[in-house]
Design a protein around this motif. Structure first.
Motif, PDB file in Angstrom:
ATOM      1  N   ILE A  75      35.026  37.624  36.505  1.00  0.00           N
ATOM      2  CA  ILE A  75      35.124  38.294  35.204  1.00  0.00           C
ATOM      3  C   ILE A  75      35.956  39.558  35.379  1.00  0.00           C
ATOM      4  CG2 ILE A  75      33.824  39.348  33.311  1.00  0.00           C
ATOM      5  CD1 ILE A  75      31.399  37.610  34.296  1.00  0.00           C
ATOM      6  N   GLY A  76      37.100  39.574  34.726  1.00  0.00           N
ATOM      7  CA  GLY A  76      38.001  40.721  34.857  1.00  0.00           C
ATOM      8  C   GLY A  76      38.416  40.900  36.303  1.00  0.00           C
ATOM      9  N   ASP A  77      38.154  42.071  36.846  1.00  0.00           N
ATOM     10  CA  ASP A  77      38.540  42.370  38.230  1.00  0.00           C
ATOM     11  C   ASP A  77      37.383  42.169  39.200  1.00  0.00           C
ATOM     12  OD1 ASP A  77      41.032  43.048  37.321  1.00  0.00           O
ATOM     13  OD2 ASP A  77      40.537  45.178  37.064  1.00  0.00           O
ATOM     14  N   SER A  78      36.366  41.446  38.728  1.00  0.00           N
ATOM     15  CA  SER A  78      35.184  41.280  39.587  1.00  0.00           C
ATOM     16  C   SER A  78      34.807  39.813  39.745  1.00  0.00           C
ATOM     17  CB  SER A  78      33.986  42.010  38.973  1.00  0.00           C
ATOM     18  OG  SER A  78      34.292  43.354  38.731  1.00  0.00           O
ATOM     19  N   TYR A  79      34.126  39.536  40.831  1.00  0.00           N
ATOM     20  CA  TYR A  79      33.531  38.215  41.004  1.00  0.00           C
ATOM     21  C   TYR A  79      32.019  38.379  41.083  1.00  0.00           C
ATOM     22  CZ  TYR A  79      33.020  39.413  45.968  1.00  0.00           C
ATOM     23  OH  TYR A  79      32.677  40.017  47.150  1.00  0.00           O
ATOM     24  N   ILE A  80      31.320  37.307  40.770  1.00  0.00           N
ATOM     25  CA  ILE A  80      29.867  37.382  40.750  1.00  0.00           C
ATOM     26  C   ILE A  80      29.298  36.669  41.977  1.00  0.00           C
ATOM     27  CG2 ILE A  80      27.778  36.905  39.379  1.00  0.00           C
ATOM     28  CD1 ILE A  80      29.844  38.741  37.975  1.00  0.00           C
ATOM     29  N   TRP A  81      28.406  37.329  42.661  1.00  0.00           N
ATOM     30  CA  TRP A  81      27.762  36.749  43.853  1.00  0.00           C
ATOM     31  C   TRP A  81      26.287  37.155  43.815  1.00  0.00           C
ATOM     32  CZ3 TRP A  81      28.907  33.069  47.124  1.00  0.00           C
ATOM     33  CH2 TRP A  81      28.236  32.968  48.345  1.00  0.00           C
ATOM     34  N   ASN A  82      25.421  36.176  43.753  1.00  0.00           N
ATOM     35  CA  ASN A  82      23.977  36.433  43.642  1.00  0.00           C
ATOM     36  C   ASN A  82      23.654  37.357  42.464  1.00  0.00           C
ATOM     37  OD1 ASN A  82      22.947  34.824  45.696  1.00  0.00           O
ATOM     38  ND2 ASN A  82      23.470  36.353  47.244  1.00  0.00           N
ATOM     39  N   GLY A  83      24.358  37.161  41.356  1.00  0.00           N
ATOM     40  CA  GLY A  83      24.092  37.904  40.139  1.00  0.00           C
ATOM     41  C   GLY A  83      24.700  39.297  40.092  1.00  0.00           C
ATOM     42  N   THR A  84      25.358  39.703  41.155  1.00  0.00           N
ATOM     43  CA  THR A  84      25.958  41.041  41.197  1.00  0.00           C
ATOM     44  C   THR A  84      27.480  40.939  41.136  1.00  0.00           C
ATOM     45  OG1 THR A  84      24.124  41.726  42.599  1.00  0.00           O
ATOM     46  CG2 THR A  84      26.035  43.208  42.526  1.00  0.00           C
ATOM     47  N   ALA A  85      28.114  41.870  40.414  1.00  0.00           N
ATOM     48  CA  ALA A  85      29.576  41.888  40.321  1.00  0.00           C
ATOM     49  C   ALA A  85      30.161  42.721  41.455  1.00  0.00           C
ATOM     50  CB  ALA A  85      30.002  42.457  38.970  1.00  0.00           C
ATOM     51  N   TYR A  86      31.159  42.148  42.109  1.00  0.00           N
ATOM     52  CA  TYR A  86      31.859  42.853  43.188  1.00  0.00           C
ATOM     53  C   TYR A  86      33.355  42.869  42.844  1.00  0.00           C
ATOM     54  CZ  TYR A  86      27.581  42.057  45.898  1.00  0.00           C
ATOM     55  OH  TYR A  86      26.282  42.022  46.329  1.00  0.00           O
ATOM     56  N   PRO A  87      34.064  43.916  43.268  1.00  0.00           N
ATOM     57  CA  PRO A  87      35.498  43.969  42.922  1.00  0.00           C
ATOM     58  C   PRO A  87      36.312  42.925  43.696  1.00  0.00           C
ATOM     59  CG  PRO A  87      34.905  45.817  44.326  1.00  0.00           C
ATOM     60  CD  PRO A  87      33.625  45.107  44.008  1.00  0.00           C
ATOM     61  N   LEU A  88      37.269  42.323  43.002  1.00  0.00           N
ATOM     62  CA  LEU A  88      38.188  41.396  43.671  1.00  0.00           C
ATOM     63  C   LEU A  88      39.104  42.192  44.601  1.00  0.00           C
ATOM     64  CD1 LEU A  88      39.343  39.312  40.568  1.00  0.00           C
ATOM     65  CD2 LEU A  88      38.117  38.367  42.532  1.00  0.00           C
ATOM     66  N   GLN A  89      39.476  41.577  45.684  1.00  0.00           N
ATOM     67  CA  GLN A  89      40.486  42.183  46.568  1.00  0.00           C
ATOM     68  C   GLN A  89      41.833  41.633  46.112  1.00  0.00           C
ATOM     69  OE1 GLN A  89      40.044  43.859  50.037  1.00  0.00           O
ATOM     70  NE2 GLN A  89      42.201  44.247  49.634  1.00  0.00           N
ATOM     71  N   THR A  90      42.750  42.507  45.753  1.00  0.00           N
ATOM     72  CA  THR A  90      44.057  42.043  45.264  1.00  0.00           C
ATOM     73  C   THR A  90      45.134  42.322  46.307  1.00  0.00           C
ATOM     74  OG1 THR A  90      43.381  42.446  42.998  1.00  0.00           O
ATOM     75  CG2 THR A  90      45.739  42.267  43.395  1.00  0.00           C
ATOM     76  N   TYR A  91      45.899  41.300  46.601  1.00  0.00           N
ATOM     77  CA  TYR A  91      47.022  41.442  47.531  1.00  0.00           C
ATOM     78  C   TYR A  91      48.312  41.231  46.754  1.00  0.00           C
ATOM     79  CZ  TYR A  91      43.543  40.679  51.241  1.00  0.00           C
ATOM     80  OH  TYR A  91      42.466  40.754  52.059  1.00  0.00           O
ATOM     81  N   LYS A  92      49.312  42.057  47.029  1.00  0.00           N
ATOM     82  CA  LYS A  92      50.640  41.838  46.441  1.00  0.00           C
ATOM     83  C   LYS A  92      51.579  41.542  47.602  1.00  0.00           C
ATOM     84  CE  LYS A  92      49.966  44.441  42.254  1.00  0.00           C
ATOM     85  NZ  LYS A  92      49.958  45.734  41.620  1.00  0.00           N
ATOM     86  N   ILE A  93      52.048  40.316  47.628  1.00  0.00           N
ATOM     87  CA  ILE A  93      52.878  39.897  48.759  1.00  0.00           C
ATOM     88  C   ILE A  93      53.902  38.873  48.275  1.00  0.00           C
ATOM     89  CG2 ILE A  93      51.159  38.154  49.474  1.00  0.00           C
ATOM     90  CD1 ILE A  93      51.989  38.823  52.407  1.00  0.00           C
TER      91      ILE A  93
END
Lengths: 122, 833
Positions: free
Chosen positions: B377-395
């Protein structure tokens, strides 16, 4: 010294060969036109001899470059390039001779014109 | 001045302008330039003694090119050794090295233009370029505390310097390889990151796939019938080199039969991703995972020499130049012979004075590629009900988002398909190989391999007293909910990779009582193995391995020449050996003329796929039609075909030998089982007699239509094509007829005229441990990548004719007999004589 036609042709051809091969080693192919230009100004035997000797010198100059290469591999390399480019290798060889000869001749045409201009100015 | 007088100089200027235009708008002038253009490349083809001054080496390195073209490097330290390897390999293979690097890094468009952007985007998305950077950084960061990383760092830097020294040398000598001259670009300078990109590329080519996506789609259409079509365990495999015979482990079986159900969004994403897997991957070195490899090792008590014999035959895609470059590397503490990859300074398969080893693909555990359906969702992913920020790579100009599981491969709304590929674990397999190159015993060899992550490989080993095999790798263990890892799994935290199979439990064996080990892509461990190790569709069907086991079991002793002959010219098809007697029993008494002819040919056949055999063709096409008649109506009834032909492929037997098809090991196994048991249920209601008779009639009609004279020998269909790496058909070799098929040691999938095999045993090697100097090998190709070179494809005929070349192994250049030397090249430090 008065230079007759045959001697003029030979001397002009030699100048184009020597100067042309030297200029080829600058890696800038276009510079070989100066070999025809210089030979025409130095020898001054008119357009016909100038054109013929420059073209001959250009072609012989390329032959000298070829002789410096391992001839057994030159054909296979050109066959390879020809196959990739879709052009027969003979045509590629002909183009090398034509371009070099053409550049020398263009120099000769300009050189002969310049030589006549200088002569008339005197 | 008269007007006529200016015509001549105007013509002169015109000629100059024409040539200038030609030079500005076409590459013709630079290509044909007599002193810098392509003709100068002929100087690079000269075979002869030479001395080259180089910056970057500290002392003289002598490089002997033996009469077969193999390079032997003799250096006084390893730094100079790897430098000179880089220099000489670049001299012969710079185009290949650079393309490999770009392919691994997802930068193909920089050389070949925007038509490669799709590939580059896909490659970047997989994470390979990101992991390559991490791999190298890890080596740099750990080199002060980890001896393997220190060794690797020094080797990589020296090797890259050697390649770059050649780039500088070729530019100053106007001998930059033709590809670059024709494209009008300069070679890029090599860095160790590219070497790790090659490592990633190899992991990707050997252990990367969309099996789980395919399984998920099939399950959505077939439900539990999927387990009949793609069973967990083979019903016909009887040899497991790592043991664990017995009844299936119930926990593993339950896991395999517990597939996570997909909703329509996940199904739609899966189809999208399958399409990308099928159509975006690379053009160059696209090794088909259906290609297989051979490895076997025989103990001294079963050989005529009294010492072990090791045979290697890794099957990879063919190309000219070939993937392998054959060398001997000698420096204090190192004397190793074998083949290296473009861009990686380590012998991958070979031998030293004490040991020999070879590799095959394990093909285990869904190719080490797992997919999870995860909420993003947006810039986050859900794991065990908690949102964590996505790691974004520009390459590479692309943006890639990673969750805790790996890169987001496809997303629709908040539903994402995330890939957890074992190739994305930071690792140093090149370093492991460098360590192996100087290993001297099994204990050291096994210890060195303990850090091996991916690609999943079987390593056969031999020294003078020990034979062994081990399949080290990071094989995941799954925690939490135990859904089938062969399909898409839930990515909400309920199921996760909790670790890996402990090293002492990965498949391995030392000095087995039967006196030989075969590990030719068959499943390594039996059904009672306590860990989930993949399903039958992942591994080879095991027919080739069983044929190899049968050969070794039936010979009390073998010589190196026996093994050479076996690997090169034994064309026995084990599947035919099992199936044909059943086929004959179904045909017996049938009076149809075609059937009678087929019966006559097959009943007198010795199951050898020789080029002159008509029966071999009858068997092959009968099998193909039987496969189609058994499975296609079933797949059509369930909406698999033709709806999914573009994404799942049209299935066929024998690794997809039939044109425009995809191989399925599981279906091969199921079909053989159907022949043996006499029932094609639940796939077909027809009797086996009907199915077999119909397929024989179809096969005979096909053969008679194609060759009305009745001369339809197997050699008309099977042969090998060796395509030019850069797609120039003029420089292909073949197709050249040869015996064998997908089930014989000389295996590859494909039949002519439109589908000749373009892969096979890429490096055939037989090492004689009684004296490693009396070992033999050959690869189909040549040491040079230049089609104009006499060393471009000179091994192809040797490979076709099974002429194994002596692997000359001398400890010092001074001991090389003159008659064995083609030329000697001295690489000397700049400024010295």
């Amino acid at each position: 010294m008065k230079i007759n036609g045959a001697l003029g042709f030979i001397l002009s051809t030699l100048i184009v060969i020597v100067l042309g091969v030297a200029l080829l080693f600058t890696s800038i192919w276009y510079t070989v036109l100066f070999s025809g230009l210089v030979a025409s100004i130095v020898i001054r035997r008119g357009y016909l001899i100038s054109i013929l000797s420059s073209f001959a010198g250009g072609v012989l100059g390329i032959l000298i470059i070829f002789l410096m290469l391992p001839t057994g591999y030159l054909g296979p390399v050109m066959n390879e390039v020809g196959a990739i480019a879709g052009i027969p290798s003979v045509a590629l060889f002909a183009l090398i001779f034509l371009i070099n000869g053409g550049l020398c001749v263009s120099g000769a045409l300009i050189g002969t014109f310049v030589a006549r201009f200088i002569q008339k100015s005197r | 001045m008269k007007k006529r007088a200016v015509i001549a100089p105007i013509i002169g200027v015109f000629i100059i302008v024409v040539v200038l235009i030609l030079g500005s708008f076409t590459p013709l002038i630079s290509i044909l330039n007599p002193t810098t253009g392509v003709i100068q490349n002929s100087r690079d083809l000269v075979v002869g003694n030479s001395s080259i001054n180089l910056p970057g080496i500290s002392s003289k390195v002598v490089v002997v090119q033996d009469k077969y073209g193999v390079y032997h490097f003799y250096a006084s330290n390893t730094k100079d050794l790897f430098y000179s390897l880089g220099f000489m390999q670049a001299k012969e293979r710079l185009e290949e090295i650079e393309v490999f690097g770009l392919e691994g890094m997802g930068q193909m468009h920089t050389l070949f233009g925007s038509s490669y952007l799709n590939y580059d985007r896909f490659q970047t998305l997989t994470g390979a370029p990101i992991t390559a950077e991490k791999d190298w950084n890890s080596v740099l960061n750990n080199s002060s505390s980890n001896s393997t990383d220190l060794l690797t760092k020094n080797a990589m830097i020296s090797y890259a310097s050697g390649i770059n020294a050649y780039i500088n040398y070729s530019e100053s000598h106007n001998t930059v390889p033709l590809l670059f001259k024709l494209l009008g670009v300069k070679p890029y300078y090599w860095s160790p990151v590219y070497s790790y990109a090659v490592q990633e590329l190899m992991a990707q080519q050997l252990e990367f796939g969309d099996d789980s996506l395919q399984f998920a789609v099939l399950y959505s259409l077939l439900g539990n019938l999927t387990y009949d079509l793609l069973p967990t365990f083979s019903s016909v495999q009887t040899y497991y080199y790592g043991g664990y015979y017995g009844l299936p482990n119930q926990g593993v079986l339950h896991m395999s039969h517990n597939t996570y159900p997909m909703n329509s969004t996940v199904l739609s994403l899966t189809k999208t991703l399958l399409y990308r897997f099928k159509y975006d991957p690379p053009t160059y070195f696209n090794f088909s995972t259906s290609d297989h490899s051979n490895e076997l090792v025989v103990a001294g008590n079963r050989t005529t020499t009294g010492y072990p014999i090791l045979m290697g035959g890794p099957v990879l895609g063919f190309s000219l130049p070939a993937i392998w470059f054959q060398v001997q590397l000698v420096a204090p503490g190192l004397d190793v012979y074998g083949v290296v990859l473009p861009g990686a300074p380590a012998v991958v398969i070979g031998f030293n004075n004490n040991i020999a080893w070879t590799l095959t693909d394990t093909q285990a555990i869904s190719s080490g590629t797992f997919f999870f359906s995860q909420q993003v969702i947006g810039d986050s992913y859900i794991w065990n009900g908690t949102a964590y920020p996505l790691q974004t790579y520009k390459i590479n100009g692309f943006e890639v988002n990673w969750t805790n599981l790996g890169p987001v491969m496809a997303q629709q709304g908040s539903t994402a398909l995330v890939m957890d590929w074992m190739g994305n674990i930071v690792s140093n397999e090149i370093g492991t190989l460098i360590e192996l190159n100087s290993a001297s015993n099994w204990s050291q060899f096994r210890s060195d391999l303990s850090t091996w992550i991916a690609p999943y490989q079987n390593f056969a080993f031999a020294n003078r007293t020990t034979i062994a095999d081990i399949s080290p790798s990071y094989y995941p263990i799954f925690g939490g909910a135990t859904y089938n890892p062969a399909s898409i799994m839930p990515g909400n935290g309920s199921e996760y990779i909790s670790g890996s199979i402990p090293y002492n439990r990965v498949p391995q064996v030392v000095n087995p009582s039967q006196g030989f080990i075969v590990s030719s892509n068959q499943r390594q461990v039996g059904p009672s193995y306590p860990y989930w190790f993949g399903i039958s569709n992942s591994f080879s069907s095991g027919y080739r391995a069983q044929m190899e086991v049968n050969y070794l079991s039936s010979h009390s002793t073998v010589s190196p020449n026996n093994i050479v002959s076996f690997q090169g010219t034994n064309y026995t098809d084990y599947e035919a050996q099992v199936a044909v007697p059943y086929i004959l029993s179904y045909l017996k008494g049938n009076t149809n003329a075609s059937v009678e002819k087929a019966y006559s040919l097959l009943s007198g056949w010795n199951f050898n796929m020789t080029t002159e055999s008509d029966a071999a063709s009858v068997w092959f096409f009968t099998y193909m039609y039987l496969f189609n008649d058994t499975f296609f109506p079933f797949l059509e009834d369930h909406g698999v075909m033709p709806e999914y032909n573009t994404t799942l492929g049209v299935p066929s037997g024998m690794g997809g030998s039939y044109p425009n098809t995809t191989g399925s090991a599981s279906m091969d196994i199921v079909l053989l089982n159907a022949l043996v048991t006499g029932s094609a249920s639940p796939f077909s209601n027809q009797s086996m007699e009907n199915l077999v008779t119909e397929s024989v009639v179809q096969a005979m009609n096909f053969l008679n239509e194609k060759y009305p004279s009745g001369n339809y020998t197997w050699g008309k269909f099977y042969g090998f094509l060796f395509p030019n790496l850069f797609g120039f058909g003029e420089f292909n070799a073949g197709p050249i007829s040869k015996g064998g098929d997908f089930n014989s040691p000389n295996d590859a999938s494909g039949v002519g005229p439109n589908n000749y095999p373009t892969g096979g045993q890429s490096w055939e090697m037989v090492v004689n441990m009684s004296n490693v100097s009396h070992s033999y090998g050959v690869y189909p190709g040549g040491q040079s990548e230049n089609p104009a070179s006499p060393l471009y494809s000179n091994y192809v005929n040797d490979w076709i004719n099974d002429t194994y070349l002596p692997l000359l192994f001398y400890p010092a250049y001074s001991s090389f007999p003159t008659q064995e030397v083609m030329d000697t090249i001295s690489l000397v430090p700049e400024g010295s004589q």
